[in-house]
Design a protein around this motif. Structure first.
Motif: not given
Length: 140
Positions: A38-49
């Protein structure tokens, strides 16, 4: 000094594995993201969103306090506990009010924006930034 309960648990698991032959498996990888992601992988968080990736489980580890964990889970659409039950123990709710799940649990996620610069399931552009030097999470 210990920095978190997770360090203590890790130490205990290692000790029990050595002493008693306990076999431990760790849930790793993107299927089981946590606060670190959540805090360090914005690319993964964007894929989840974007719905391009659906994790099996999300644990808000690597996050400073229970209050922050709740804020970030609410913002990600991963929160289902109604506010009136946040500070009560389940046993007290059951004894005083009856059906815990009917009173405390929502069928749909309880989404609330808190910070525009943190990952969120919906744009939180009108919310303040959690860090004055960061940018809006939704500006890709």
């Amino acid at each position: 000094a210990w920095q978190s309960h997770q360090q203590v648990l890790g130490t205990l698991l290692t000790e029990h594995a050595s002493l008693f032959g306990l076999r431990v498996k760790v849930l790793e990888g993107q299927g089981f993201p946590g606060g670190y992601h959540y805090h360090r992988d914005p690319n993964l968080m964007r894929k989840i969103v974007q719905g391009k990736f659906i994790p099996y489980l999300f644990h808000m580890s690597w996050t400073k306090s229970k209050e922050n964990k709740v804020l970030f889970m609410q913002q990600m659409g991963l929160w289902y506990i109604r506010d009136q039950c946040l500070n009560d123990k389940a046993i007290d709710i059951l004894g005083e009010r009856g059906d815990f799940s009917a009173i405390c649990c929502s069928k749909d996620p309880l989404i609330t924006c808190h910070y525009k610069d943190q990952p969120s399931i919906i744009p939180c552009k009108g919310s303040p930034a959690s860090n004055k030097h960061s940018h809006n999470f939704w500006t890709w």
